[in-house]
Motif scaffolding. Structure first.
Motif, PDB file in Angstrom:
ATOM      1  N   UNK A 520      36.042  76.353  12.030  1.00 27.31           N
ATOM      2  CA  UNK A 520      35.705  77.633  12.657  1.00 27.31           C
ATOM      3  C   UNK A 520      35.136  77.407  14.060  1.00 27.31           C
ATOM      4  N   UNK A 521      34.259  76.381  14.184  1.00 26.27           N
ATOM      5  CA  UNK A 521      33.659  76.112  15.499  1.00 26.27           C
ATOM      6  C   UNK A 521      34.719  75.681  16.505  1.00 26.27           C
ATOM      7  N   UNK A 522      35.775  75.022  16.017  1.00 28.84           N
ATOM      8  CA  UNK A 522      36.825  74.565  16.929  1.00 28.84           C
ATOM      9  C   UNK A 522      37.737  75.703  17.366  1.00 28.84           C
ATOM     10  N   UNK A 523      37.805  76.746  16.564  1.00 34.50           N
ATOM     11  CA  UNK A 523      38.798  77.765  16.886  1.00 34.50           C
ATOM     12  C   UNK A 523      38.206  79.034  17.495  1.00 34.50           C
ATOM     13  N   UNK A 524      37.022  79.462  17.027  1.00 32.48           N
ATOM     14  CA  UNK A 524      36.459  80.697  17.590  1.00 32.48           C
ATOM     15  C   UNK A 524      36.088  80.462  19.062  1.00 32.48           C
ATOM     16  N   UNK A 525      36.509  81.351  19.900  1.00 34.39           N
ATOM     17  CA  UNK A 525      36.199  81.236  21.326  1.00 34.39           C
ATOM     18  C   UNK A 525      37.093  80.261  22.062  1.00 34.39           C
ATOM     19  N   UNK A 526      38.047  79.686  21.360  1.00 29.32           N
ATOM     20  CA  UNK A 526      38.897  78.670  21.986  1.00 29.32           C
ATOM     21  C   UNK A 526      40.243  79.278  22.381  1.00 29.32           C
ATOM     22  N   UNK A 527      40.298  79.796  23.610  1.00 32.04           N
ATOM     23  CA  UNK A 527      41.569  80.362  24.064  1.00 32.04           C
ATOM     24  C   UNK A 527      42.489  79.217  24.459  1.00 32.04           C
ATOM     25  N   UNK A 528      43.810  79.405  24.276  1.00 32.69           N
ATOM     26  CA  UNK A 528      44.723  78.299  24.574  1.00 32.69           C
ATOM     27  C   UNK A 528      44.594  77.839  26.023  1.00 32.69           C
ATOM     28  N   UNK A 529      44.719  76.536  26.200  1.00 35.82           N
ATOM     29  CA  UNK A 529      44.734  75.980  27.548  1.00 35.82           C
ATOM     30  C   UNK A 529      43.372  75.754  28.170  1.00 35.82           C
ATOM     31  N   UNK A 530      42.309  76.322  27.587  1.00 38.98           N
ATOM     32  CA  UNK A 530      40.996  76.110  28.197  1.00 38.98           C
ATOM     33  C   UNK A 530      40.187  75.120  27.368  1.00 38.98           C
ATOM     34  N   UNK A 531      39.242  74.474  28.034  1.00 35.55           N
ATOM     35  CA  UNK A 531      38.458  73.454  27.347  1.00 35.55           C
ATOM     36  C   UNK A 531      37.322  74.097  26.560  1.00 35.55           C
ATOM     37  N   UNK A 532      36.904  73.386  25.538  1.00 37.09           N
ATOM     38  CA  UNK A 532      35.939  73.951  24.598  1.00 37.09           C
ATOM     39  C   UNK A 532      34.759  73.009  24.391  1.00 37.09           C
TER      40      UNK A 532
END
Ligand SMILES: [Zn+2]
Length: 667
Positions: A520-532
């Motif tokens: 969940x932490x890896x995916x929420x707020x993680x728009x494609x192409x941007x760093x997280x």
């Protein structure tokens, strides 16, 4: 029905994964009959040279989300796992290991080295496989592939033969990037630009002044080149001979006029070193000039350097300048010359261009169909700006040197020097090779695949080449969508690196917080192409969410006196239907970050905070909360597969399905 009071991912996850494997549903052939339309993702083959890092964890999470979602939607979903021998990458890792042990690859036979690296990758393969499983990946292990599997090698060879037959590969003595440390040629993509401040020397060359940062390459310089339109030098004619005194004695220079010369750079006159400079090489080709090697493949000066022969560049340079000064040939030295040099992307050694006989692949004829397919939208990029980046590269593509002077890789057939293929030559064929091209049923069923999910940094190395190879060999693009994820950064937003000591091991995090929380932490707020940035507090937050899911489920399953239906129930179910549809729309459009966030908010703030509270007050019926719970679990499943499966297994329902994995997405 009672659930234990606490959810313990550590105790549960491995058991759940085993249950999935036993269900057989990772294999699309075993899916229930409603799963008809094929869906396929080929996993980017993980390098078999280390452990799973945070970037891999992201890959596994996103691709698993896509696969689980499509499976629930009734697709015959195949996620095919694989590992890459990763040629140069792996050999570099292994050479570092040898160095630490005080050994060197140059003291081993190629066979010994190959055997050792082979054993090393075998150990890593097993490690990586178990780590991929830890992430909950629902890939079909019965179809796993390695880029050194015989059938993959056979495909690579037959492609090479086809290229030969079509006149697209050729052996050429051309200038290549040479890493003196790693003793191999490298493609342009395997070099980096490095800005440096060096000395810049202005040297007297007969009647001219030439400027150079590399006096050590100048021994063989017998051509002096100027722009044909440069009025300052109009008295010198093409082919004119000029006798002059040079580093090691008198020489005869020949005047060459070429438009490649920048009139505004230095004095507008230069001498050329065709063996060690790509621009000079081109000039020499155009005018049919001699090319002489000055520096050997170990980075030492050759006999042409006279008294400096055998010296390494760093040692020779000041001595050469000293000699030139004694002879009065140094006009001035600029101490702060800023320029960009090419270095090896692995060891930062200065790249020494060398002329070497190699296999090259003509790329222009391969790029043309790829450009057309991308423009037509046969391959779509997420995010879309990658389309422009890919097209720009494809439009400016150069021939690709395929030969590597390393043992770890697929040997080039019939190559006398024992060279191997650039590893991207085999991984570029991955989608159809992994599916058993050309005859297998899988190839016919699943090709072209649906999505290629990978890091944006591989757009040229890999993605563009797969498109070109796919079109060339199969006549079809290898995938319909390319999804590019960004980098996973540390909590402060810095790139993780061993030297900074900020590398986060994803396995430590799954151990501490559970895999679902990490996903969940890896995916929420993680728009494609941007760093997280990956922050432990964020993962902790999703561990709390897992507990929330657990407690809500526990509360509902423990109700002994089930409340009657109320007038509110229908409306609540309708509302859920709307949310579920909305989330499906996000999923279909690669907005996993948004889908995950929506179900999180719904479950916590609507379902737990309002609906369950209203149930306690008698305003909602039991069947309604039970139905919303089970449907929520299904929507949550692609993101948090372990806890949702675990609860599903405890549900007092007639489970026609053995796993929530194959339950239908709620409508
Ligand atoms: Zn190197």
């Amino acid at each position: 029905m009672e659930l234990p009071s606490q959810y313990n991912p550590k105790e549960t996850e491995d058991k759940i994964y085993q249950l999935w494997q036993e269900s057989g549903f990772f294999n699309p052939d075993n899916l229930p009959s409603r799963h008809k339309k094929p869906f396929c993702i080929i996993m980017p083959p993980t390098n078999a040279n280390g452990n799973l890092h945070a970037g891999h964890a992201l890959v596994m999470t996103i691709e698993d989300i896509m696969t689980r979602y499509k499976r629930m939607q009734g697709y015959k979903a195949l996620w095919l796992p694989g590992l890459d021998h990763a040629g140069f990458e792996t050999q570099v890792v292994y050479e570092k290991k040898l160095e630490k042990e005080g050994r060197s690859r140059f003291k081993m036979t190629p066979q010994e080295l190959y055997k050792e690296i082979y054993d090393f990758t075998e150990t890593n393969k097993a490690n990586i496989e178990s780590q991929v499983k830890k992430m909950g990946a629902s890939c079909d292990w019965s179809r796993k592939k390695f880029t050194l599997d015989q059938d993959v090698i056979d495909t690579v060879y037959s492609t090479f033969e086809k290229f030969k037959k079509d006149g697209l590969v050729y052996r050429g003595k051309k200038i290549i990037n040479w890493c003196p440390k790693h003793q191999t040629s490298l493609s342009d993509l395997e070099t980096k630009d490095d800005e440096r401040t060096d000395k810049f020397y202005y040297l007297k060359y007969g009647p001219f002044t030439i400027a150079t940062a590399r006096p050590e390459t100048k021994f063989g310089d017998k051509y002096v080149v100027m722009h044909p339109k440069d009025k300052r030098y109009s008295q010198y004619k093409e082919g004119q001979k000029i006798d002059l005194e040079w580093i090691n004695g008198p020489i005869t220079a020949t005047v060459i006029k070429d438009e490649a010369i920048d009139m505004d750079f230095g004095t507008g006159v230069m001498t050329i070193t065709p063996w060690h400079d790509p621009v000079d090489f081109e000039i020499a080709q155009r005018h049919n000039l001699d090319k002489e090697q000055i520096i050997d493949f170990q980075g030492r000066l050759l006999p042409i350097a006279g008294e400096f022969a055998g010296m390494k560049i760093a040692e020779a340079r000041p001595k050469i300048i000293e000699k030139l000064q004694t002879k009065g040939l140094v006009e001035k030295i600029d101490e702060n010359y800023k320029h960009v040099v090419k270095v090896c992307y692995k060891c930062n050694s200065l790249i020494e261009p060398q002329i070497k006989e190699q296999w090259f692949l003509k790329m222009k004829p391969l790029a043309e169909p790829a450009i057309k397919a991308i423009k037509k939208g046969d391959v779509k990029f997420v995010p879309s700006h990658y389309k422009k980046i890919a097209l720009h590269w494809l439009n400016n593509i150069l021939d690709w040197p395929l030969s590597r002077q390393i043992v770890w890789g697929i040997p080039i057939p019939g190559d006398e020097s024992g060279d191997t293929f650039d590893t991207w030559f085999s991984s570029g064929q991955w989608p159809y090779a992994a599916l058993g091209y050309p005859k297998s049923k899988d190839f016919k069923t699943f090709y072209p695949t649906d999505v290629m999910e990978t890091g944006g940094d591989l757009i040229f190395f890999w993605v563009s080449r797969m498109i070109m190879f796919g079109l060339y060999n199969t006549g079809k693009v290898p995938f319909k969508y390319v999804y590019m994820h960004g980098l996973v950064l540390d909590s402060k937003g810095q790139k993780m690196s061993k030297s900074k000591g900020n590398v986060i091991n994803p396995l430590d995090l799954t151990e501490k917080f559970g895999t679902d929380a990490l996903r969940m932490a890896l995916v929420v707020g993680n728009t494609p192409g941007t760093s997280l940035p990956l922050d432990e507090n964020k993962i902790k937050g999703y561990r709390n969410f897992a507990n929330k899911i657990w407690n809500a489920s526990r509360f509902i399953l423990m109700q002994e006196e089930k409340r009657q239906a109320t007038k509110n129930d229908k409306k609540l179910l309708k509302e859920f239907e709307k949310i579920s549809k909305d989330i499906a729309k996000d999923m279909d459009n690669f907005r996993f970050y948004s889908a995950a966030e929506k179900i999180y908010h719904y479950f916590w703030h609507t379902f737990c905070d309002k609906i369950i509270e209203d149930y306690k007050k008698g305003e909602v019926g039991y069947d309604a909360i039970f139905e919303i719970l089970t449907k929520s679990l299904r929507v949550l499943h692609p993101f948090m597969p372990f806890i949702t499966e675990h609860i599903y297994q405890q549900l007092p329902i007639d489970k026609k399905q053995k796993s929530i994995m194959v339950e239908a997405w709620p409508k």
